[in-house]
Design a protein around this motif. Structure first.
Motif, PDB file in Angstrom:
ATOM      1  N   ARG A  89      37.707  38.396  35.884  1.00 23.96           N
ATOM      2  CA  ARG A  89      37.795  39.295  37.037  1.00 23.96           C
ATOM      3  C   ARG A  89      37.781  40.758  36.616  1.00 23.96           C
ATOM      4  O   ARG A  89      37.107  41.588  37.254  1.00 23.96           O
ATOM      5  N   ILE A 112      41.505  34.928  43.621  1.00 21.44           N
ATOM      6  CA  ILE A 112      41.132  33.744  42.842  1.00 21.44           C
ATOM      7  C   ILE A 112      41.865  32.555  43.439  1.00 21.44           C
ATOM      8  O   ILE A 112      43.093  32.563  43.560  1.00 21.44           O
ATOM      9  N   GLU A 154      35.118  36.913  46.257  1.00 17.75           N
ATOM     10  CA  GLU A 154      35.679  35.781  45.518  1.00 17.75           C
ATOM     11  C   GLU A 154      34.565  34.833  45.078  1.00 17.75           C
ATOM     12  O   GLU A 154      34.518  34.390  43.926  1.00 17.75           O
TER      13      GLU A 154
END
Length: 334
Positions: A89, A112, A154
């Protein structure tokens, strides 16, 4: 175009795949009538006077896919690797310049989900497909827009992780995940005006298209439609570029089908006309085919363009074009 030169659009059709190790076939020999036709047609291979910015970039599209930026490949599958996804990320935000501004604007962190990022690639795809469907028929409120951006980011993080770090098998299976995540592109209507230019189009180009470009033999079904829809209204250059890439990439299954080709050629023409490339769309109709395009619908389309380009003497101008075309590439009756 001359017998010894090839236009920017024609070169891709002659070269075929992008692999530099392949030998490229020589340009076809042209008859005197064909030389005369292409010399005549060259007058249409131009920008209009005072072209718009969109016209300029569409004119210069070449049908080349963006490159995906790979990282070190893992030895085991990344599917379900929450720790690895979490570490990725931070890289994800730095890899794409359009991510941080979205996070700042909407005051979000890319989420997440352990539950969604679990199971097989097909199961992960179904979960993200369901997540994106939440936005279907939503009203364009600030809350709904923030939810859409959050959910899509996401999914994009997951796709980027699979292709940047995954095993070869992950990347093959990842086509399923791409379809689930990029379902968002079919659900954009409430948010398209606000998000396409600064989010949807760059995400589609930098992640979606770049990822599938290295696996053309796996492209099938809805995938190309979902990618192209990411450039729907406000990105004619990307839309034309993607369509040209589809036509020139022979490894894509089904691309030789006449109906498939008609779809992408039609997209190219429509976008060219929409941005004001009336003359160039006539040239382009022939350069894609390296000869005579199908009479139905192209002769009707080109005749309409002549009416717009030559309102005073379009009949004579079109007849001249038609005479040269028939001499160079005689119509073959089925």
């Amino acid at each position: 175009m001359t017998p010894t030169s090839v236009s920017k659009d024609d070169s891709s059709a002659l070269m075929g795949d992008e692999n530099p190790l392949q030998n490229t076939p020589p340009a076809p020999e042209l008859s005197p009538a064909q030389v005369e036709f292409w010399n005549y047609l060259e007058q249409f291979n131009r920008l209009p006077e005072k072209p718009s910015a969109d016209a300029i970039v569409v004119y210069h599209t070449s049908g080349i896919a963006p490159e995906f930026q790979y990282l070190e490949v893992t030895k085991t599958s990344v599917l379900g690797d929450i720790k690895g996804l979490t570490e990725h990320r931070e890289r994800f935000v730095k890899r794409y310049t359009w991510v941080q501004p979205l996070m700042d604007k909407y005051s979000i962190v890319v989420p997440i989900s352990r539950e969604r990022f679990s199971g097989s690639a097909k199961e992960i795809s179904e979960k993200y497909d369901k997540l994106m469907l939440v936005s279907r028929e939503c009203k364009a409120t600030p809350v709904n827009e923030k939810t859409f951006v959050t959910n899509y980011l996401e999914g994009l993080l997951v796709v980027d992780f699979i292709y940047a770090c995954g095993t070869p098998k992950d990347k093959q299976d990842g086509m399923n995940v791409i379809d689930g995540v990029f379902r968002a592109n079919a659900l954009l209507d409430p948010f398209r005006e606000n998000l396409e230019v600064r989010f949807i189009a760059p995400a589609t180009r930098d992640i979606g298209w770049a990822a599938i470009a290295d696996y053309p033999e796996l492209i099938w079904g809805i995938t190309p439609s979902l990618i192209s829809t990411g450039f729907f209204h406000y990105n004619p250059a990307d839309k034309v570029n993607f369509s040209k890439w589809m036509l020139r990439t022979k490894a894509i299954r089904g691309i030789e089908d006449a109906n498939e080709q008609k779809t992408y050629r039609g997209t190219i023409h429509n976008e060219q006309v929409r941005v004001g490339l009336l003359s160039y769309s006539i040239y382009s109709a022939h350069s894609h085919e390296l000869g005579r395009p199908a009479d139905d619908p192209w002769l009707v389309v080109i005749k309409i363009l002549f009416k717009r380009l030559y309102p005073e003497d379009h009949t004579d101008q079109f007849q001249r074009y038609l005479t040269l075309l028939d001499a160079a590439y005689p119509k073959i009756n089925p």
